[in-house]
Motif scaffolding. Structure first.
Motif, PDB file in Angstrom:
ATOM      1  N   THR A 153      -0.166 -14.288  -6.780  1.00  6.42           N
ATOM      2  CA  THR A 153      -0.019 -13.100  -6.761  1.00  6.42           C
ATOM      3  C   THR A 153       1.438 -12.591  -5.957  1.00  6.42           C
ATOM      4  O   THR A 153       1.769 -13.253  -5.039  1.00  6.42           O
ATOM      5  N   GLY A 168      -6.726 -10.419  -5.258  1.00  7.27           N
ATOM      6  CA  GLY A 168      -7.017 -11.622  -5.918  1.00  7.27           C
ATOM      7  C   GLY A 168      -5.913 -12.370  -6.304  1.00  7.27           C
ATOM      8  O   GLY A 168      -4.704 -12.115  -5.935  1.00  7.27           O
ATOM      9  N   ARG A 169      -6.152 -13.318  -7.270  1.00  9.90           N
ATOM     10  CA  ARG A 169      -5.088 -14.325  -7.799  1.00  9.90           C
ATOM     11  C   ARG A 169      -4.280 -13.721  -8.975  1.00  9.90           C
ATOM     12  O   ARG A 169      -4.654 -12.817  -9.644  1.00  9.90           O
ATOM     13  N   ASN A 186      -8.493 -10.414  -9.662  1.00 10.13           N
ATOM     14  CA  ASN A 186      -7.682 -11.093 -10.195  1.00 10.13           C
ATOM     15  C   ASN A 186      -6.667 -10.493 -11.428  1.00 10.13           C
ATOM     16  O   ASN A 186      -7.327  -9.707 -12.288  1.00 10.13           O
ATOM     17  N   ASP A 223     -11.138  -7.063 -12.241  1.00  9.70           N
ATOM     18  CA  ASP A 223     -10.043  -8.005 -12.843  1.00  9.70           C
ATOM     19  C   ASP A 223      -9.389  -7.210 -14.028  1.00  9.70           C
ATOM     20  O   ASP A 223      -9.764  -6.727 -14.622  1.00  9.70           O
TER      21      ASP A 223
END
Length: 351
Positions: A153, A168-169, A186, A223
């Motif tokens: 991120t 998130g990622r 994410n 997400d």
């Protein structure tokens, strides 16, 4: 136009490679080695450019194309000029977008603005924050206590992530964006200037005027959501404001407290969604749509641009107008008003 100073292609593709990657059919196999180095609109084209033609009103462009290759439906493939590789596909724009992501991956997903890696010495990061390896926090960013940021991120310059938020990622928080009281999934992209998790607009009448109602909910962003520049998502009053997986929100959109938006929705710019509205999955809203509070928009509904909604919309229906109603009814009323206006004008002329 595509300026290589800003967007250089990742590599050269051939028409044959594009056919294999997208599932398109190459009209003439002898043209499989034609090189594709960029993208262009069909009315401009250019050497090495891939273009697409879709929709009946654009079919006239086929005969005058200047391009290396064109993605188009099979029924107009024969109209392309000699020398242009024709790639037949039932959904040309979708295939074109796929090639664009391959040619220009940095344009498809925002990246660091300063070229920094890791945590900038010029960012403020509270010691209690947890930032996974591979995340990037750029100069001027502020990361509050208890924050968690996933690997991959990017937190752009001057973005602010408030206390205890979780990001998130493989996401991107744009320059000057602020996030508070929020859990973010994410691969979420939040563009510059967006505001997530501030107070909802909650007031109650008091003896001396409006009195604030504490807003103690959160924002949940699932997400693969994208939120455009200068859009706002208010936190819930007591329940949460929720943005469903895969939903894409344009610039300058207002989402009020307690709103629940389903999965894979499209919300165009300048739309406003009032408090406690529930939007089902796969809903499309045109630009400038306004929704009164506590409405329910059924899954798959389509809301026409500049429409104002004061009633629930059933699943799968197309509504528009002000006040909004089923589109067929709205169009009949417009036709009737035009007919009445013409009749009135003719009557005035005869007088």
């Amino acid at each position: 136009m595509t300026d290589p100073v800003f967007f250089a292609p990742s590599r050269r593709y051939t028409a044959g490679e594009v056919a294999n990657l997208t599932g398109a059919s190459l009209l003439d196999a002898a043209q499989a080695e034609i090189a594709i180095e960029g993208l262009a609109p069909a009315n401009e084209g250019g050497d090495g450019a891939l273009v697409f033609v879709d929709g009946k009103r654009n079919f006239a462009l086929m005969q005058s194309l200047r391009a290396a290759a064109v993605l188009c439906p099979a029924d107009v493939a024969s109209k392309a000029p000699p020398g242009v590789a024709v790639l037949m596909h039932p959904r040309p724009q979708q295939a074109f977008a796929m090639v664009g992501r391959l040619l220009f991956p940095h344009a498809a997903t925002p990246g660091p603005m300063t070229g920094e890696t890791g945590i900038s010495a010029h960012a403020f990061v509270d010691p209690s924050a947890h930032i996974e390896d591979g995340a990037i926090v750029e100069a001027g960013a502020v990361i509050g206590p208890g924050v968690s940021i996933g690997s991959g991120t990017v937190i752009a310059p001057h973005a602010v992530v408030g206390r205890s938020c979780q990001i998130g990622r493989d996401g991107f928080i744009g320059p000057g964006a602020s996030i508070q009281y929020a859990l973010v999934g994410n691969r979420v992209i939040i563009h510059g200037g967006a505001r997530i998790g501030q107070d909802g607009f909650g007031f109650v009448g008091g003896a001396k005027g409006p009195e604030r109602v504490p807003q103690i909910g959160r924002v949940i962003i699932q997400d693969d959501v994208e939120i455009g520049s200068n859009s706002t998502v208010d936190r819930g009053a007591m329940s949460d404001t929720i943005i469903g997986q895969g939903t894409k929100i344009d610039n300058l959109v207002q989402i009020a407290h307690n709103v629940r938006i389903g999965r894979n929705c499209i919300i165009a710019g300048l739309s406003g969604i009032s408090g406690s509205v529930v939007v089902g999955d796969n809903v499309t809203m045109g630009g400038g749509v306004g929704l009164a509070d506590h409405l329910t928009i059924g899954p798959g509904a389509k809301l026409a641009a500049r429409s104002g909604f004061m009633n629930n919309v059933p699943a799968g229906e197309i509504w528009g107008g002000y006040p909004a109603q089923p589109m067929a009814e709205a169009m009949r009323e417009i036709a009737m008003l035009r007919k009445m206006a013409r009749t009135r004008k003719q009557g005035d002329g005869n007088g």
